[in-house]
Design a protein around this motif. Sequence first.
Motif, PDB file in Angstrom:
ATOM      1  N   CYS A 113      33.637  18.600  63.623  1.00  0.00           N
ATOM      2  CA  CYS A 113      34.350  18.828  62.367  1.00  0.00           C
ATOM      3  C   CYS A 113      35.847  18.957  62.600  1.00  0.00           C
ATOM      4  O   CYS A 113      36.660  18.441  61.816  1.00  0.00           O
TER       5      CYS A 113
ATOM      6  N   VAL B  38      32.082  21.754  55.308  1.00  0.00           N
ATOM      7  CA  VAL B  38      30.733  21.719  55.862  1.00  0.00           C
ATOM      8  C   VAL B  38      30.187  23.130  56.028  1.00  0.00           C
ATOM      9  O   VAL B  38      30.867  24.014  56.561  1.00  0.00           O
TER      10      VAL B  38
ATOM     11  N   LEU C 151      24.105  14.210  50.550  1.00  0.00           N
ATOM     12  CA  LEU C 151      25.344  13.911  51.293  1.00  0.00           C
ATOM     13  C   LEU C 151      25.101  13.541  52.757  1.00  0.00           C
ATOM     14  O   LEU C 151      25.957  12.915  53.368  1.00  0.00           O
TER      15      LEU C 151
ATOM     16  N   ARG D  16      33.166  17.617  47.586  1.00  0.00           N
ATOM     17  CA  ARG D  16      31.830  17.590  48.188  1.00  0.00           C
ATOM     18  C   ARG D  16      31.727  18.682  49.244  1.00  0.00           C
ATOM     19  O   ARG D  16      32.645  18.865  50.043  1.00  0.00           O
ATOM     20  N   TYR D  17      30.617  19.378  49.252  1.00  0.00           N
ATOM     21  CA  TYR D  17      30.359  20.455  50.208  1.00  0.00           C
ATOM     22  C   TYR D  17      29.011  20.171  50.861  1.00  0.00           C
ATOM     23  O   TYR D  17      27.961  20.317  50.241  1.00  0.00           O
ATOM     24  N   LEU D  18      29.064  19.731  52.104  1.00  0.00           N
ATOM     25  CA  LEU D  18      27.852  19.386  52.836  1.00  0.00           C
ATOM     26  C   LEU D  18      27.163  20.639  53.364  1.00  0.00           C
ATOM     27  O   LEU D  18      27.798  21.482  53.997  1.00  0.00           O
TER      28      LEU D  18
ATOM     29  N   THR E 190      28.084  11.409  58.922  1.00  0.00           N
ATOM     30  CA  THR E 190      28.336  11.994  57.613  1.00  0.00           C
ATOM     31  C   THR E 190      29.806  12.341  57.446  1.00  0.00           C
ATOM     32  O   THR E 190      30.407  12.089  56.387  1.00  0.00           O
TER      33      THR E 190
ATOM     34  N   ILE F 199      33.541  13.507  54.212  1.00  0.00           N
ATOM     35  CA  ILE F 199      33.211  14.920  54.009  1.00  0.00           C
ATOM     36  C   ILE F 199      34.222  15.784  54.754  1.00  0.00           C
ATOM     37  O   ILE F 199      34.489  15.565  55.938  1.00  0.00           O
ATOM     38  N   SER F 200      34.784  16.785  54.083  1.00  0.00           N
ATOM     39  CA  SER F 200      35.786  17.625  54.733  1.00  0.00           C
ATOM     40  C   SER F 200      35.524  19.125  54.558  1.00  0.00           C
ATOM     41  O   SER F 200      36.377  19.948  54.857  1.00  0.00           O
TER      42      SER F 200
ATOM     43  N   ALA G  44      37.846  18.833  59.244  1.00  0.00           N
ATOM     44  CA  ALA G  44      36.918  19.325  58.227  1.00  0.00           C
ATOM     45  C   ALA G  44      36.754  20.838  58.362  1.00  0.00           C
ATOM     46  O   ALA G  44      36.656  21.367  59.467  1.00  0.00           O
TER      47      ALA G  44
END
Length: 330
Positions: free
Chosen positions: A201, A178, A327, A137-139, A170, A175-176, A206
């Motif tokens: 982060c 961003v 996300l 996953r890429y926020l 989030t 999420i890691s 992250a």
Amino acid sequence: MTETPPTRFVRVVAGVICDARGRILLAQRTGASDLGGLWEFPGGKIDPGESPEHALVRELDEELGIQAEVGEAVITVPQLYPDKRLTLDVRHVTRWQGNPRGREGQALLWVPPRKLARYRMPPADRPVVAALQQPDRYLVTPDVGQLTAGMSGAELEAGEQAWLDALERTLATGISRVQLRAPSADPRRWARLAASAVELCQRVSAEVLVNGDLELAARLGAGVHLRSDQLSAHRDRPVDPGLALAASCHTVDDLRAAERLGCTFVVLGNVLPTATHPGRNGIGWEAFAAMREHVSMPIYAIGGLGIQHMDQARLHGAQGIAAIRGLWAD
């Protein structure tokens, strides 16, 4: 002159074979074979009318002398070669009987997952390594400038704090990776807010990339996410090797430019229609896969996507999904 793609299609299946210590088995292609000397995940061609699962069981028996149980899918990679169009279907294998050995004269090696990228591999196998190592996953953060439009004074500060609070929630979902993006925000306020976002982060380890602004990214010690219109402005990688470099891509030319720059990964889309572009159709999954086969770096699918699209994204060669609304905790 327009390129004419090969008309020969080859379907291949491979296994990510993991031992009790968490190491993954690689096999070296023999010198006489195509791409000889490179390391790959064990497997082979799928015969006509054969299922990927049956083909993998058969190939691992023939190549390694083991009787394997095929597990969940990892990723399916479409890859264009000079003489063929290949589709690599990769499955987890965590249980088997027998002692793996190179029955066809190939060398075998058990490798810790963190070291997989050190081995030279065929193009189709490289996205598999990324799928095993990098986030799915890429926020992309929502534009705080739009969220706080019309606010001033204490109300503006409260709006920015609410944005930071939502980012923290989030990140708590796992999420890691961003991307900090706020094209309509005041540059000075955004620089301060981005610094606070980087701190959040860093607390959860992250990875952070700043959209478009190389100077701000350098001040924050963050990676850079290039817009597609910035790709042609750089001939060399514009950030240090230890920092992530990404790019937004919409065409095969964009993808190739990003790969030449040494991008860590890219995003490609929009795949589906989005609320930010009403009335504009997405490119669809088949077009995504057709473009994906021209390069071997990790590619996130973007555009109208959420967690519910993850399996479909991996089926078409994506590292995972990139998203704002799909996300963001709010």
